[in-house]
Scaffold this motif. Structure first.
Motif, PDB file in Angstrom:
ATOM      1  N   ASP A 162      31.332 -22.512 -24.335  1.00 22.88           N
ATOM      2  CA  ASP A 162      30.442 -22.613 -25.487  1.00 22.88           C
ATOM      3  C   ASP A 162      30.578 -21.384 -26.377  1.00 22.88           C
ATOM      4  O   ASP A 162      31.342 -20.468 -26.099  1.00 22.88           O
ATOM      5  N   THR A 179      30.420 -24.240  -8.902  1.00 22.46           N
ATOM      6  CA  THR A 179      31.554 -24.216  -9.823  1.00 22.46           C
ATOM      7  C   THR A 179      31.274 -23.311 -11.015  1.00 22.46           C
ATOM      8  O   THR A 179      32.032 -23.284 -11.975  1.00 22.46           O
ATOM      9  N   SER A 180      30.157 -22.602 -10.943  1.00 24.37           N
ATOM     10  CA  SER A 180      29.770 -21.693 -12.019  1.00 24.37           C
ATOM     11  C   SER A 180      29.703 -22.395 -13.365  1.00 24.37           C
ATOM     12  O   SER A 180      30.142 -21.872 -14.370  1.00 24.37           O
ATOM     13  N   THR A 181      29.219 -23.611 -13.371  1.00 27.79           N
ATOM     14  CA  THR A 181      29.081 -24.299 -14.643  1.00 27.79           C
ATOM     15  C   THR A 181      27.609 -24.399 -15.025  1.00 27.79           C
ATOM     16  O   THR A 181      26.724 -24.305 -14.182  1.00 27.79           O
ATOM     17  N   ARG A 182      27.400 -24.593 -16.299  1.00 26.93           N
ATOM     18  CA  ARG A 182      26.046 -24.763 -16.835  1.00 26.93           C
ATOM     19  C   ARG A 182      26.120 -25.800 -17.950  1.00 26.93           C
ATOM     20  O   ARG A 182      27.208 -26.145 -18.391  1.00 26.93           O
ATOM     21  N   PRO A 183      24.985 -26.315 -18.396  1.00 27.06           N
ATOM     22  CA  PRO A 183      25.026 -27.411 -19.366  1.00 27.06           C
ATOM     23  C   PRO A 183      25.713 -27.028 -20.677  1.00 27.06           C
ATOM     24  O   PRO A 183      25.608 -25.902 -21.159  1.00 27.06           O
ATOM     25  N   LYS A 220      23.859 -30.909 -14.972  1.00 27.55           N
ATOM     26  CA  LYS A 220      23.030 -29.754 -14.636  1.00 27.55           C
ATOM     27  C   LYS A 220      23.910 -28.581 -14.180  1.00 27.55           C
ATOM     28  O   LYS A 220      25.068 -28.772 -13.802  1.00 27.55           O
ATOM     29  N   ALA A 264      36.388 -14.636 -11.376  1.00 26.15           N
ATOM     30  CA  ALA A 264      35.132 -15.067 -10.760  1.00 26.15           C
ATOM     31  C   ALA A 264      34.279 -15.853 -11.736  1.00 26.15           C
ATOM     32  O   ALA A 264      33.742 -16.912 -11.403  1.00 26.15           O
ATOM     33  N   ILE A 265      34.171 -15.370 -12.955  1.00 21.00           N
ATOM     34  CA  ILE A 265      33.289 -16.069 -13.902  1.00 21.00           C
ATOM     35  C   ILE A 265      34.003 -17.255 -14.561  1.00 21.00           C
ATOM     36  O   ILE A 265      33.402 -18.271 -14.842  1.00 21.00           O
ATOM     37  N   SER A 280      31.498 -17.913 -18.941  1.00 20.05           N
ATOM     38  CA  SER A 280      31.065 -18.961 -18.024  1.00 20.05           C
ATOM     39  C   SER A 280      31.468 -20.301 -18.624  1.00 20.05           C
ATOM     40  O   SER A 280      31.599 -20.439 -19.833  1.00 20.05           O
ATOM     41  N   ILE A 281      31.675 -21.271 -17.780  1.00 19.74           N
ATOM     42  CA  ILE A 281      32.171 -22.551 -18.259  1.00 19.74           C
ATOM     43  C   ILE A 281      31.080 -23.603 -18.141  1.00 19.74           C
ATOM     44  O   ILE A 281      30.148 -23.457 -17.343  1.00 19.74           O
ATOM     45  N   ASN A 282      31.187 -24.639 -18.953  1.00 24.32           N
ATOM     46  CA  ASN A 282      30.132 -25.652 -18.943  1.00 24.32           C
ATOM     47  C   ASN A 282      30.557 -26.868 -18.134  1.00 24.32           C
ATOM     48  O   ASN A 282      31.660 -26.945 -17.603  1.00 24.32           O
ATOM     49  N   ALA A 283      29.615 -27.805 -18.085  1.00 21.58           N
ATOM     50  CA  ALA A 283      29.807 -28.959 -17.211  1.00 21.58           C
ATOM     51  C   ALA A 283      30.984 -29.827 -17.631  1.00 21.58           C
ATOM     52  O   ALA A 283      31.488 -30.605 -16.840  1.00 21.58           O
ATOM     53  N   LYS A 299      25.570 -15.149 -19.624  1.00 20.41           N
ATOM     54  CA  LYS A 299      26.526 -16.248 -19.629  1.00 20.41           C
ATOM     55  C   LYS A 299      27.946 -15.782 -19.967  1.00 20.41           C
ATOM     56  O   LYS A 299      28.821 -16.596 -20.207  1.00 20.41           O
ATOM     57  N   ALA A 333      36.091 -19.214 -13.189  1.00 27.44           N
ATOM     58  CA  ALA A 333      36.158 -20.296 -12.199  1.00 27.44           C
ATOM     59  C   ALA A 333      37.363 -21.211 -12.454  1.00 27.44           C
ATOM     60  O   ALA A 333      38.491 -20.744 -12.524  1.00 27.44           O
ATOM     61  N   ALA A 334      37.105 -22.504 -12.660  1.00 24.31           N
ATOM     62  CA  ALA A 334      38.205 -23.471 -12.762  1.00 24.31           C
ATOM     63  C   ALA A 334      39.106 -23.226 -13.970  1.00 24.31           C
ATOM     64  O   ALA A 334      40.232 -23.706 -14.006  1.00 24.31           O
TER      65      ALA A 334
END
Lengths: 533, 944
Positions: free
Chosen positions: A434, B507-511, B502, A75-76, A426-429, A478, A78-79
């Motif tokens: 991180d 998609t559970s993403t953050r910066p 942003k 779940a956390i 958690s994953i970033n953009a 996070k 994600a991709a």
């Protein structure tokens, strides 16, 4: 080994007036240096190999939950989540050992020859070993090492000062490492052995200082780095030998025992060094470095060239043991970086030279090697980059272990991992992760035949965390997981195996006592199941 | 923002530190004592004054105590409440039994109900007491063994009868303390300073604590925001609290400076030169300023254009600086001293050279003149090396989209770097701005990008573009530099915020937090709070140092990073096909990124307030003319006091000395904070301050640990510059049609050296990580350094292996790539020598024309190239001496050690190599090997 006076004991003795107080400061210092120089009289050979994944390895994608908690993870993540899909290690085990694993699309992890897709395809379930984790699909050799009891997993460990709870973090009462989440400082703290002291020298450097003259006063000393000047190995009075992989070179026109042309230039070079050693501090420093470099390469080139090791064991794809498999065999779009495997080949040879007294300076007793692997700071496109890194890691570990087995040194060598920190769940953009904290690590060694004093392979030490964001093990929200085992506990246990005096362990890892379950017994902080007693 | 106040560990520490020492707790104490004073305590006895009843007629002339007491009681009955209330002692004095503290109030109450006459005798009162049933003389209400009438506290057991204030009421009954310990007439309870006599009760700050006791003056007389008691000059506003002599009296108030900064035994206030020791106080021109620090002597005795105060040889018109001074300056400020530059500085002096360089024209003055930018020249070199490709469309800029990405472009970028470092025989303006280029290189080690990044590896144009940002702003403002760096595609790619988006709940993403962290940690303010001198700031005052203690106060917390990461969203390479795309061929990597508001963090849409808080300052995410918030964030960071010492110390360490004094750092950091015209971050002023500082210039102001190890790559550039480096003409570039194996283009006028890291362990823009080649606080394993906590960052890459490979590169290149060697020993023309060289060769030629000339002149008395007297040992000795004189000057700034020189001379005179019957060959060996052994010595590795 015989017990000798160590520096701390000696200082205590001085403070208590046990040593003659009529000695001047210089006399006391001289005595202290004698005390420092007291090195245990080892009768056997042991080596530690530190594999440092620079940048912060995402251990939670190297080893993923294979039980019901996989849902929390997925779940956390994600991709970037590795799918809950056991690929079945046993189907390739014997082929792997025989060097016939088959490359390209025959790889169990293959998905359209794409490393990015292979990365999340699935895992090799370690359930049969009683471990509720699966090894990432791109690491079949790593999984096999666990299965063969040659590698154990340290669950959720990290750089810590003391045990920490989420509540303490929220209350701002947690005793946290300095500059948590900053690369260079976390690397450094892991290397000083003190999460709350970045200024200290390296813990292996301290051992080298304490064991001055180990290995029969060989100028190669205790510590060797194949990855630059790592603080881990730097002492106050000793410094590591830093080498590049490959055959050692010699100074142009100044090779040892190469005739009068060379000899007279060597003499001149050393004369000029001697001048520098009488000049200002920086010239002294530089002259000392020049001299040391020449001494060490004299010793290395002479020895290295005398011995060529050819392994009969093959790599999993049938390649020569330390060859890097081709991109075709790997079944990736790109090849793997070749940094790790040649370094491990050099470590293997260096161990063999030391054990067998190929330097002609007496058998070596103890060595610590540092091998750094870069690129783990996977802020972006992790599925692509981390897949290659893990593939390389798995192959490099396997090849090194096989080499040690063939040379008969497997029980003498313990390889262990460190890394800046783990990564956010958690994953970033950018499709990456991180800086975070806790992560899974590993310890490798032994020959897979349980015996006293060898690695208790095929086990998981420590406890698995709750992977839910904002959950009880999250630093905040996070997915920066709070470690449940300190790297100091791992290091202390390994150093105990290595023969470090009991009295020195709390001195070198001053925070390890914070993890003792029995406050009056520091050894209760050690991972006592890591080695077979 | 997610949380209203992201409290840093730092700010918590600082705030609580201030609060604890401030007024809060004092105020509370004060309130407590006030409130107890106002309580109406029924047990409080009145002051035991004698009754005020002198005029009562019924009293005999000499009344006894019992009569007075009786009268007092009866008067009280008459006018209850108006006259003094009878006390226990009064009843006792009157001879009555049974009155005590516990029943006094009740008895007085009854007495008050009566008339005076009813209680005018002992008997009447006694009967009243009897009615009240309090007569028993042996009554002991509290059963403490002391009869009530004798008990100083009959209601509460107190067998010890303690009564510390001697008021007749036992302590256990006595809730107040009416002693007056300091005997100033004010009982302790109401005394604003009970411990010290202060009859006037003065309390100037009205905090309830008398001045005599008050160590904290909570006023702020000069309204400078600092309470008097903390203010080192309470009378005059001085927010900076500057106290240069550290005597505790702020400079604004300090009329007498009693410290002695230069330790010459003469205190600053009377020293005619407090900054430099001058015990003799010599003041030749009698202007009140001692000679040693008199820079006002503008006369020019030798009329050489350099005023006496700046002239090391004021009476010699041929020179204004020593060779050694010139060499030192050029080592600090260029890529290596050349003989020509040494002679120039000797002639014009140090200050004039620095001024010239600071004002030297650059590639950034005119985009179309012959002084090309790194990007322009990189494109031109690419065109020369691979001419069939249309690299350059118009002007000198890369033809966007054509054959980029390309693995080779980074080599052409490196060629350009060397051209600007070494200078170029035809492109004479390249490398003429040595100081600018050297500062750009220093900045590239502070604000790091690297070709080790897989994408920049193929976009060498982006590296060149980035280097131009550094070079262009090298004498500009650091804030401007940060703005351009932060918008550059190069940094966006390197620290992964190109395409940063942003938060996306789906998609559970953050910066991405990468740039947010490194911008703060590495490029601007660092991890912990700093004083002006670069030492750890622990007391919250940047102007006081050193601070005691060992903790480091962090500058930021994780929450700052999370917040700043939100700002760093919405940026993408110009012309990208889709947002955040990483295709290397589809965007402009040598340009500022473009802001895309639709990808920028939008908290308002998610129900947030649209503000972020970074380092304690709050601003809108969409602030600024571009709506990106980036400039607001950079402004906040730029205002942090750390940036001045952080950047200043880094540059000092890079250019001048590894272990600068605290005062040196503070002097430069002050200039960073204010260039004299109120501008912060003026790098031109900072560079000038670094290079003209007395610690950089004057040996008498330098400690034993002054100096540094040279960077290995700068050892090589210095060597190349000293011996007239020029490009090797005629090497082979890539074939027009075949970029694989064929090589056909003949390339002239282009340096190449594609892999300096293999030899020297470092190369510009090739660091293995954002942490540069070495750590600024690296302490080598050397007792002298470790005991004294001295750093030598450059020694971190002086590993055994790097020392060996650098040695071998120098030894071979400085012999085999020398023009005369190629011509006379190889017996090749340069073109022949170049024929098999490629991009992968080190196409840099040196020549020893001058050295051979002066050597042969001394040897043979001619320069015909036959070196005929080589085998004559006396002649050779003369020639070796001439050579060493020259090399000492250009390679070591006239600092060659006598023993060192003797060892070299002996070798040159005794080695069989130089006695070879082929005298030409012998001479070539001698000259090149002499240079090589100097260049690989510890003397050459050190910059002092």
């Amino acid at each position: 080994m015989t017990s000798k006076m160590n520096r701390r004991k000696f200082m205590q003795l001085l403070a208590a007036g046990g040593a003659s107080s009529t000695l001047g400061t210089v006399g006391q210092l001289a005595l202290m240096n004698q005390a420092v120089a007291a090195t245990p009289d080892f009768s056997d050979y042991k080596a530690l190999v530190c594999v440092f994944m620079l940048g912060g390895n995402d251990g939670f994608n190297m080893l993923v939950p294979s039980d019901a908690t996989h849902a929390d993870y997925a779940a956390i993540r994600a991709a970037l989540a590795v799918q809950k899909n056991d690929l079945g290690l046993s189907s390739i085990s014997s082929a792997m050992h025989n060097g016939t694993m088959g490359g390209g699309s025959s790889n169990l992890y293959n998905v359209n020859l794409s490393q990015e897709s292979a990365y999340t395809k699935g895992f090799y379930d370690l359930g049969a070993k009683g471990i509720p984790l699966g090894v990432n699909a791109v690491m079949p050799e790593f999984a096999q090492l666990v299965t063969d009891d040659k590698l154990s997993i340290i669950a959720n460990s990290g750089n810590m000062v003391a045990p920490v709870t989420r509540e303490q973090i929220q209350n701002k009462t947690a005793n946290l490492p300095l500059f948590l989440f900053a690369h260079n400082h976390q690397q450094r703290a892991l290397q000083t052995g003190q999460a709350d002291n970045l200024d200290a020298i390296g813990w292996a450097g301290k051992i080298a200082d304490s064991w001055a003259g180990v290995n029969n006063n060989s100028s190669l000393g205790l510590n060797i780095s194949y990855s630059g000047n790592s603080r881990l190995l730097i002492g106050d009075t000793t410094s590591p030998l830093i080498l590049n992989p490959g055959n050692p070179s010699s100074f142009n026109d100044m090779k040892l025992n190469a005739g009068s042309w060379s000899d007279e230039r060597r003499d001149l070079f050393r004369e000029l060094i001697a001048v520098g050693k009488n000049k200002d501090p920086f010239q002294k420093l530089s002259a000392g470095l020049l001299e040391r470099s020449m001494n060490n390469f004299d010793l290395l080139t002479a020895t290295w060239e005398r011995k060529d090791i050819t392994y009969s064991t093959k790599g999993p794809y049938g390649e020569s043991l330390f060859d890097v498999p081709s991109t075709d065999d790997l079944g990736f779009q790109q090849g793997i970086d070749t940094g790790f495997i040649p370094r491990m080949e050099n470590v293997a040879k260096m161990i063999d030279l030391g054990v067998n007294d190929d330097f002609n300076t007496g058998n070596y007793k103890r060595q610590i090697f540092f091998v750094g692997l870069g690129g783990y700071d996977t802020h972006a496109r992790q599925a692509d980059g981390h897949a290659k890194l893990l593939r390389e890691l798995s192959l490099g570990l396997w090849k090194f272990q096989k080499a040690m087995e063939e040379l008969g040194h497997a029980d003498k060598v313990t390889t262990f991992s460190m890394s800046d920190f783990g990564r956010t769940l958690s994953i970033n953009a950018g499709g990456g992760t991180d800086h975070a904290w806790g992560s899974h690590h590993f310890v490798m060694g032994g020959s897979g035949n349980p015996a006293s004093g060898t690695l208790n392979g095929g086990t998981m030490i420590g406890t698995l965390p709750d992977l839910n964001p904002d959950g009880p093990d999250d630093y905040s929200d996070k997915g920066r997981i709070i470690p449940t085992t300190s790297q100091d506990q791992v290091n202390a246990s390994i150093c105990q195996w290595f023969g470090l005096e009991e009295s020195l362990i709390p001195e070198i890892f001053p925070n390890v006592s914070n993890f003792a379950s029995n406050p009056s017994d520091i050894t209760s902080a050690y991972l006592n199941d890591l080695f077979i007693s | 923002m997610g949380k209203l106040l992201p409290i840093l560990f730092a700010s918590v520490l600082v705030l609580s530190g201030c609060g604890g020492g401030g007024s809060g707790s004092d105020t509370n104490e004060h309130l407590d004592s006030d409130s107890s004073e106002t309580l109406d305590d029924p047990n409080t006895p009145d002051t035991p004054d004698t009754p005020d009843t002198p005029d009562t007629p019924n009293i005999p002339d000499t009344p006894d105590v019992s009569q007075i007491a009786l009268l007092k009681i009866s008067q009280y009955a008459q006018t209850a409440g108006a006259s003094a209330t009878p006390q226990v002692q009064d009843y006792i004095d009157a001879g009555l039994q049974g009155v005590n503290n516990s029943n006094l109030a009740k008895i007085n109450e009854k007495v008050a109900e009566l008339n005076e006459g009813d209680v005018d005798s002992v008997a009447k009162i006694q009967s009243l007491l009897d009615q009240l049933d309090v007569t028993a003389t042996d009554q002991d209400y509290d059963q403490d063994g002391i009869a009530d009438n004798l008990d100083n506290c009959p209601s509460i057991a107190n067998p010890d009868q303690q009564d510390i204030d001697n008021d007749g009421s036992g302590d256990v009954c006595d809730l107040s303390n009416d002693r007056d310990d300091d005997a100033d007439g004010h009982p302790n309870e109401t005394d604003n300073c009970p411990a010290k006599s202060n009859p006037n009760q003065s309390d100037i700050d009205n905090d309830g604590k008398g001045d005599a006791c008050d160590t904290t003056d909570n006023r702020d007389n000069d309204s400078d925001g600092i309470l008097n008691s903390n203010d080192n000059c309470p009378a005059i506003s001085n927010t900076d609290q500057s106290d240069l002599d550290n005597n505790g009296v702020g400079d604004a108030c300090d009329t007498t400076d009693i410290s002695d900064d230069d330790y010459d035994g003469i205190i600053n206030s009377v020293d005619n030169c407090p900054a430099a020791p001058n015990k003799n106080q010599q003041d030749t021109d009698n202007d009140g300023k001692g000679d040693v620090c008199d820079s006002t002597d503008e006369s020019d005795s030798d009329a050489d254009g350099v005023i006496n105060s700046k002239d090391e040889y004021p009476e010699d018109s041929s020179r204004a600086a020593s060779v050694n001074s010139a060499y030192r300056l050029l080592s600090q400020a260029t890529f290596g001293a050349t003989e020509e530059d040494i002679d120039t500085v000797v002639k014009i002096g140090v200050d004039a050279w620095i001024e010239n360089q600071l004002d030297m024209s650059s590639a950034y003055d005119n985009p179309s003149d012959s002084h090309k930018t790194h990007l322009q020249r990189t494109a031109e070199v690419a065109q020369l090396a691979e001419p069939s490709i249309g690299w350059v469309q118009s002007g000198y800029t890369f033809n966007s989209g054509v054959d980029l990405p390309n693995w080779n472009v980074k080599y052409y970028q490196m060629s350009t770097w060397f051209e600007n470092a070494l200078g170029h025989p035809d492109n004479v303006r390249h490398g003429s701005d040595q100081l600018r280029q050297r500062i750009a290189y220093a900045l590239s080690q502070l604000i790091v990008v690297s070709a080790k990044d897989p994408r920049l590896d193929q976009r060498g144009d982006s590296l060149a573009y980035f280097y131009d940002i550094l070079a262009k702003n090298a004498f500009g403002n650091y804030r401007t530099l940060l703005g351009e760096v932060s918008r550059s595609a190069t940094m966006g790619v390197y620290l992964t915020y190109q395409g940063n988006q942003k938060a996306n709940p789906e998609t559970s993403t953050r910066p991405d937090e990468n740039y947010a962290r490194e911008l703060i940690q590495l490029f601007t303010i660092g991890l912990s709070e700093l004083n002006l001198d670069g030492s750890p700031n622990r007391d919250g005052n940047v102007n006081s140092y050193p601070d005691s203690g060992s903790v480091q106060v962090p500058t930021y917390g994780q929450e700052d990073i999370v917040e700043l990461a939100k700002v760093m969203t919405g940026w993408d390479t110009k012309g990208n096909t889709y947002y955040g795309g990483t295709n290397l061929g589809r965007a402009d990597y040598a340009a500022p990124m473009v802001f895309h508001p639709e990808h920028h963090e939008d908290e308002v849409a998610e129900g947030g307030d649209g503000d972020v808080t970074v380092l304690g300052k709050t601003f809108a995410l969409n602030s600024g003319t571009d709506g990106s918030g980036l400039d607001a964030a950079l402004d906040v960071i730029f205002q942090h006091p750390n940036i001045a010492p952080f950047v200043s110390k880094n540059l000092i360490m890079n250019l001048v000395t590894s272990n600068p004094s605290s005062a040196y750092v503070a002097r430069v950091a002050s200039v960073f904070n204010d260039n004299g015209a109120g501008v912060k971050g003026d790098l031109k002023a900072v560079v000038n301050a670094i290079l003209t500082d007395s610690e950089a210039r004057d040996s008498s102001n330098q400690s034993a640990y002054f100096g540094k190890l040279k960077e290995p790559i700068l050892v090589f550039t210095q060597l190349l510059r000293s011996f007239n480096a020029t490009p090797l003409n005629g090497w082979k570039g890539r074939a027009d049609s075949d970029r694989g194996d064929g090589r056909s283009a003949t390339v002239n006028g282009v340096y190449t050296y594609s892999f300096p890291s293999n030899d020297f362990g470092q190369a510009p823009l090739r660091s293995s990580s954002v942490f540069n080649f070495y750590q600024p606080d690296y302490i080598p394993s050397n007792t002298e350094f470790s005991v004294n906590k001295l750093v030598s960052p450059e020694s971190q890459i002086q590993t055994d292996g790097n020392i060996l490979s650098a040695h071998n590169k120098i030894a071979s290149h400085m012999q085999r790539y020398e023009k005369n060697w190629i011509n006379n020993i190889n017996e090749e023309t340069l073109a022949e020598f170049a024929a098999n060289k490629t991009t992968w060769s080190t196409n840099i030629i040196v020549n020893y024309d001058r050295e051979f000339e002066l050597f042969e002149q001394a040897l043979d008395g001619d320069t015909n190239g036959d070196f005929s007297n080589m085998r004559n040992i006396e002649d050779r000795e003369i020639a070796v001496n001439a050579l060493l004189d020259h090399l000492d000057k250009i390679m070591l700034g006239n600092t060659m050690d006598a023993t060192f020189r003797q060892a070299l001379t002996n070798f040159m005179l005794t080695s069989g190599t130089y006695n070879n019957s082929n005298t030409v060959r012998a001479a070539h060996y001698l000259v090149s090997e002499t240079i090589r052994y100097i260049a690989t010595s510890s003397a050459y590795m050190v910059q002092k």
